[in-house]
Design a protein around this motif. Structure first.
Motif, PDB file in Angstrom:
ATOM      1  N   SER A 299      15.540 -16.631  -3.247  1.00 10.40           N
ATOM      2  CA  SER A 299      15.587 -15.845  -4.474  1.00 10.40           C
ATOM      3  C   SER A 299      17.023 -15.397  -4.689  1.00 10.40           C
ATOM      4  N   SER A 300      17.249 -14.667  -5.763  1.00 12.76           N
ATOM      5  CA  SER A 300      18.610 -14.231  -6.073  1.00 12.76           C
ATOM      6  C   SER A 300      19.163 -13.305  -4.995  1.00 12.76           C
ATOM      7  N   ASP A 301      18.286 -12.558  -4.311  1.00 16.81           N
ATOM      8  CA  ASP A 301      18.754 -11.677  -3.251  1.00 16.81           C
ATOM      9  C   ASP A 301      18.429 -12.224  -1.866  1.00 16.81           C
ATOM     10  N   HIS A 302      18.039 -13.499  -1.821  1.00 16.28           N
ATOM     11  CA  HIS A 302      17.758 -14.141  -0.527  1.00 16.28           C
ATOM     12  C   HIS A 302      18.103 -15.627  -0.644  1.00 16.28           C
ATOM     13  N   THR A 303      19.382 -15.898  -0.704  1.00 16.26           N
ATOM     14  CA  THR A 303      19.836 -17.267  -0.952  1.00 16.26           C
ATOM     15  C   THR A 303      19.584 -18.205   0.223  1.00 16.26           C
TER      16      THR A 303
ATOM     17  N   TYR B  46       0.835  -1.203   0.000  1.00 17.01           N
ATOM     18  CA  TYR B  46       0.000   0.000   0.000  1.00 17.01           C
ATOM     19  C   TYR B  46       0.872   1.256   0.000  1.00 17.01           C
ATOM     20  N   LEU B  47       1.916   1.255   0.800  1.00 16.21           N
ATOM     21  CA  LEU B  47       2.802   2.419   0.848  1.00 16.21           C
ATOM     22  C   LEU B  47       3.495   2.647  -0.485  1.00 16.21           C
ATOM     23  N   THR B  48       3.967   1.582  -1.110  1.00 13.60           N
ATOM     24  CA  THR B  48       4.718   1.760  -2.363  1.00 13.60           C
ATOM     25  C   THR B  48       3.794   2.011  -3.551  1.00 13.60           C
ATOM     26  N   LEU B  49       2.490   1.794  -3.365  1.00  9.60           N
ATOM     27  CA  LEU B  49       1.526   2.173  -4.398  1.00  9.60           C
ATOM     28  C   LEU B  49       1.129   3.642  -4.285  1.00  9.60           C
ATOM     29  N   GLY B  50       1.691   4.340  -3.311  1.00  9.32           N
ATOM     30  CA  GLY B  50       1.422   5.756  -3.170  1.00  9.32           C
ATOM     31  C   GLY B  50       0.510   6.107  -2.020  1.00  9.32           C
ATOM     32  N   GLY B  51       0.408   5.216  -1.026  1.00 13.57           N
ATOM     33  CA  GLY B  51      -0.493   5.465   0.076  1.00 13.57           C
ATOM     34  C   GLY B  51       0.105   6.223   1.234  1.00 13.57           C
ATOM     35  N   GLY B  52       1.275   6.789   1.051  1.00  9.00           N
ATOM     36  CA  GLY B  52       1.974   7.413   2.161  1.00  9.00           C
ATOM     37  C   GLY B  52       1.351   8.683   2.695  1.00  9.00           C
ATOM     38  N   GLU B  53       0.457   9.321   1.930  1.00  8.62           N
ATOM     39  CA  GLU B  53      -0.106  10.596   2.370  1.00  8.62           C
ATOM     40  C   GLU B  53      -0.903  10.473   3.657  1.00  8.62           C
ATOM     41  N   ARG B  54      -1.562   9.350   3.850  1.00  9.09           N
ATOM     42  CA  ARG B  54      -2.401   9.172   5.033  1.00  9.09           C
ATOM     43  C   ARG B  54      -1.665   8.488   6.187  1.00  9.09           C
ATOM     44  N   VAL B  55      -0.523   7.888   5.906  1.00 10.27           N
ATOM     45  CA  VAL B  55       0.186   7.067   6.894  1.00 10.27           C
ATOM     46  C   VAL B  55       1.390   7.819   7.430  1.00 10.27           C
ATOM     47  N   ALA B  56       1.464   7.920   8.760  1.00  9.04           N
ATOM     48  CA  ALA B  56       2.586   8.609   9.397  1.00  9.04           C
ATOM     49  C   ALA B  56       3.665   7.655   9.862  1.00  9.04           C
ATOM     50  N   ARG B  57       3.267   6.425  10.216  1.00  4.92           N
ATOM     51  CA  ARG B  57       4.213   5.451  10.762  1.00  4.92           C
ATOM     52  C   ARG B  57       3.637   4.050  10.594  1.00  4.92           C
ATOM     53  N   VAL B  58       4.516   3.044  10.649  1.00  2.14           N
ATOM     54  CA  VAL B  58       4.129   1.667  10.349  1.00  2.14           C
ATOM     55  C   VAL B  58       4.709   0.737  11.399  1.00  2.14           C
ATOM     56  N   VAL B  59       3.906  -0.257  11.807  1.00  2.02           N
ATOM     57  CA  VAL B  59       4.374  -1.315  12.693  1.00  2.02           C
ATOM     58  C   VAL B  59       4.158  -2.652  11.991  1.00  2.02           C
ATOM     59  N   LEU B  60       5.224  -3.421  11.852  1.00  2.00           N
ATOM     60  CA  LEU B  60       5.183  -4.715  11.184  1.00  2.00           C
ATOM     61  C   LEU B  60       5.387  -5.799  12.240  1.00  2.00           C
ATOM     62  N   VAL B  61       4.331  -6.548  12.530  1.00  2.00           N
ATOM     63  CA  VAL B  61       4.331  -7.524  13.615  1.00  2.00           C
ATOM     64  C   VAL B  61       4.388  -8.939  13.037  1.00  2.00           C
ATOM     65  N   SER B  62       5.410  -9.699  13.418  1.00  2.00           N
ATOM     66  CA  SER B  62       5.521 -11.106  12.992  1.00  2.00           C
ATOM     67  C   SER B  62       5.353 -11.240  11.489  1.00  2.00           C
ATOM     68  N   GLY B  63       6.002 -10.370  10.743  1.00  2.00           N
ATOM     69  CA  GLY B  63       5.758 -10.278   9.309  1.00  2.00           C
ATOM     70  C   GLY B  63       6.349 -11.406   8.483  1.00  2.00           C
ATOM     71  N   VAL B  64       5.675 -11.707   7.365  1.00  2.00           N
ATOM     72  CA  VAL B  64       6.254 -12.594   6.355  1.00  2.00           C
ATOM     73  C   VAL B  64       7.025 -11.781   5.315  1.00  2.00           C
ATOM     74  N   ALA B  65       6.879 -10.451   5.361  1.00  2.00           N
ATOM     75  CA  ALA B  65       7.648  -9.594   4.463  1.00  2.00           C
ATOM     76  C   ALA B  65       9.141  -9.682   4.830  1.00  2.00           C
ATOM     77  N   PRO B  66      10.038  -9.557   3.850  1.00  2.00           N
ATOM     78  CA  PRO B  66       9.783  -9.286   2.432  1.00  2.00           C
ATOM     79  C   PRO B  66       9.464 -10.522   1.604  1.00  2.00           C
TER      80      PRO B  66
ATOM     81  N   ARG C 284      15.526  -9.318   8.324  1.00  2.00           N
ATOM     82  CA  ARG C 284      15.750  -8.804   6.963  1.00  2.00           C
ATOM     83  C   ARG C 284      14.958  -7.527   6.736  1.00  2.00           C
ATOM     84  N   THR C 285      13.709  -7.521   7.166  1.00  2.00           N
ATOM     85  CA  THR C 285      12.873  -6.337   6.988  1.00  2.00           C
ATOM     86  C   THR C 285      13.484  -5.135   7.685  1.00  2.00           C
ATOM     87  N   ALA C 286      13.908  -5.321   8.930  1.00  2.00           N
ATOM     88  CA  ALA C 286      14.494  -4.212   9.682  1.00  2.00           C
ATOM     89  C   ALA C 286      15.774  -3.704   9.028  1.00  2.00           C
ATOM     90  N   ALA C 287      16.531  -4.602   8.418  1.00  2.00           N
ATOM     91  CA  ALA C 287      17.777  -4.207   7.772  1.00  2.00           C
ATOM     92  C   ALA C 287      17.540  -3.510   6.430  1.00  2.00           C
TER      93      ALA C 287
END
Length: 276
Positions: free
Chosen positions: A132-136, A107-127, A238-241
């Motif tokens: 993959s080539s950047d996650h061997t 949502y943020l990278t689709l341009g949703g940042g105008e309404r969002v001030a901060r983000v909390v990612l809890v027990s995430g599966v992201a990224p 990984r997400t935090a880094a």
């Protein structure tokens, strides 16, 4: 019950809106399979303290409409955005759990940042958990696909047999009752078979690494050291880094379901971060 229509295909989506309309806004995005009820230990006390706590039932989850389409990541993220637009929310602390972290970031990278001030990612599966080539060091995508097939064959067994690991009940520290585990299993089975399997099918190719550097708001990453569903080294660290300036809080001996077992600690992190 409050509903609104998605902007992409007019799917009827259910939401909850607790607390004073003028309070600091926290919007919760759920894990796969679960509804807004998963956040009871966050939304109720925080709303009582003066926060406006809003939650969305993802399509095919909870009390939202059972549909066939719209389970691509862009549509799911736009559903989140449609809720924020519907309620005209600003200065939002956007909180995602597990798969919900993926929707939050997209949502943020689709341009949703105008309404969002901060983000909390809890027990995430992201990224993304897959190799993959950047996650061997990631999981073999074929193993994830094999898991998805097992899941299709018996969702009820998966939810029931995985519950103890989900809450890390084998480790010392706060835990949940047998009755609560039964309740959560029942909530998971409330997601439609179509919705549950469609989200799982996104995991073998999920890779948000290219998007991480674009996140330009404060981000708090919360993860349990004993998370069996999204291991800390594969996702949380990984997400935090990868997100510039992100802060990582690791809860020792906490599993994927730390929103219940470690509710008090999570709530303190949320109230502190939402006021920054």
């Amino acid at each position: 019950m409050p509903y609104f229509e998605s902007t992409t295909d007019n799917t009827h989506l259910h939401f909850v809106d607790y607390g004073p309309a003028s309070g600091p806004v926290i919007v919760f995005v759920n894990s796969s399979y679960l509804s807004t009820e998963m956040w009871e230990y966050q939304m109720l006390p925080l709303a009582a303290e003066g926060f406006r706590c809003v939650g969305l039932d993802r399509r095919g989850h909870g009390r939202s409409e059972d549909v066939w389409g719209g389970f691509d990541l862009d549509t799911l993220a736009r559903d989140v955005g449609a809720l924020l637009d519907q309620l005209d929310l600003h200065d939002v602390t956007l909180v995602g759990h597990s798969f919900g972290t993926v929707e939050v970031l997209r949502y943020l990278t689709l341009g949703g940042g105008e309404r969002v001030a901060r983000v909390v990612l809890v027990s995430g599966v992201a990224p993304g958990p897959a190799r993959s080539s950047d996650h061997t060091q990631g999981l073999d995508p074929e193993l994830i696909r094999a898991f998805n097939e097992t899941f299709r064959q018996d969702r009820a067994k998966f939810f029931t047999e995985g519950a103890d690991a989900f809450f890390a009940r084998h480790l010392p520290g706060p835990t949940v009752s047998d009755a609560y585990v039964t309740h959560m299993v029942e909530l998971c089975q409330g997601a439609t078979a179509r919705a549950a399997t469609a989200l799982n099918d996104l995991l073998p190719s999920l890779n948000l690494v290219p998007e991480m550097a674009k996140i330009d708001c404060p981000v708090l990453v919360v993860h349990g050291s004993a998370d069996a569903s999204a291991p800390l080294h594969l996702t949380g660290r990984r997400t935090a880094a990868l997100i510039p300036g992100a802060t990582l809080h690791v809860y020792e001996n906490a599993g994927h379901g730390l929103f219940a077992t470690h509710a008090d600690r999570l709530n303190e992190d949320l109230r502190t971060f939402a006021r920054t």
